[in-house]
Design an enzyme around this catalytic site. Sequence first.
Site, mmCIF file in Angstrom:
data_model
loop_
_atom_site.group_PDB
_atom_site.id
_atom_site.type_symbol
_atom_site.label_atom_id
_atom_site.label_comp_id
_atom_site.label_asym_id
_atom_site.label_seq_id
_atom_site.Cartn_x
_atom_site.Cartn_y
_atom_site.Cartn_z
ATOM 1 N N ASP A 168 -7.318 0.695 -6.301
ATOM 2 C CA ASP A 168 -8.250 2.078 -5.497
ATOM 3 C C ASP A 168 -9.423 2.341 -4.816
ATOM 4 O OD1 ASP A 168 -7.998 4.792 -6.839
ATOM 5 O OD2 ASP A 168 -6.502 4.148 -8.406
ATOM 6 N N ASP A 219 -8.847 -5.639 -4.594
ATOM 7 C CA ASP A 219 -9.762 -4.220 -5.251
ATOM 8 C C ASP A 219 -7.771 -3.253 -5.072
ATOM 9 O OD1 ASP A 219 -10.366 -2.281 -7.625
ATOM 10 O OD2 ASP A 219 -10.856 -1.639 -5.762
HETATM 11 MG MG LIG Z 1 -12.019 0.081 -6.343
#
Ligand SMILES: [Mg+2]
Length: 368
Positions: free
Chosen positions: A30, A28
């Site tokens: 962010d 992932d």
């Molecule tokens: Mg995230």
Amino acid sequence: MSAERTAPQPLSACDEPLATRYDVALLDLDGVVYVGPDPVPDAPENLRKAAKEGMRIGYITNNASRPAGIVAEHLASFGLDVTAEDVVTSAQAAAKLIASEFPKGSPVLVVGGEGLIVALEEYGLTPVRTSDARPVAVVQGFHPDVNWVMLADGAHAIHEGAKWFATNLDLTIPTAAGKAPGNGTLVQAVRAAVDVDPVVAGKPEPPLLETSIERLEAKRPLMIGDRLDSDIEGANAVGIPSLWVATGVNDAYDLARAPKHQRPTYIAAGLGALAEKQAGVTVSGSKHTSAGWTAEVVNNAVTVKGEGAPYDGLRAILSAVWTAVDAPAEPAKPAKATSRGRRPRPKPAPTAETIALDAALHRIGLDK
Ligand SMILES: [Mg+2]
């Protein structure tokens, strides 16, 4: 599907570094690799080290606003060796879903921006900007320029029979100024005007992770994320192991309160964990031990003793809390009336909300 799919046990041990046990990291972005425009401290260095160990690094994002090539340029600016091929967006996963249902060249109405337009073209579809073009599908993904006219035209096309796809249902997105409405919020605006729900591509729904596993040719994938309700739930939904890292939105308290389907296989402070083994948990009676720490739930509070690394302590605490929460409630004893005629109340079973966490998390240095 060639990837190894074993239902992951939460808080498992790994007796070799994660970067050698797993062939592909599904990262992932962010809260894991960057926060806003800036890299998470040490994340690029830790990813370069993992790549040297032979781990392929894939970058997986629910955010549909930017094309994969632009995301890759952003990541490369941190000194990472990334091309567009290493990035998989929810816009691409949505385009792949649409391409599997409709013939090449089909018109698809875009309620979103550049990221969706590029992704549709990659999959041989024709992005259109008005329902007058008789689209077979509507695809909705976040972009700052989405406005009422686009939302209304999307609703109109859905009324006319176009099939509705959404890149993701994240209600908020992080911005430099704090939380702001995300794609899920804009999907709700359209949903208020139509009678169907969209087909969703992004985490925690399987299509984005399935697309990533296939494109990155992962045999032993490891999902890595900061959000329990998207990254970890998504990994559990497709049956692959997950590493939760503490550099994003969720914290130790959220982990303690996580429902079963949002519990990670591994936990760590950050991506330095890729170079490390993971201690598991041994359980003896009510005592849960991970490395130098032992935790126990007594009288609706969790206690921890020992010493060592904070996340070993957290692993022991989580094991104790989750075991207490998951235990079947004790059958209610037949209530005897007291001399004053009142019946004693049955002792309530511990829940994730009632177990006191502060003292134990303070002891390991992970309290708020
Ligand atoms: Mg995230």
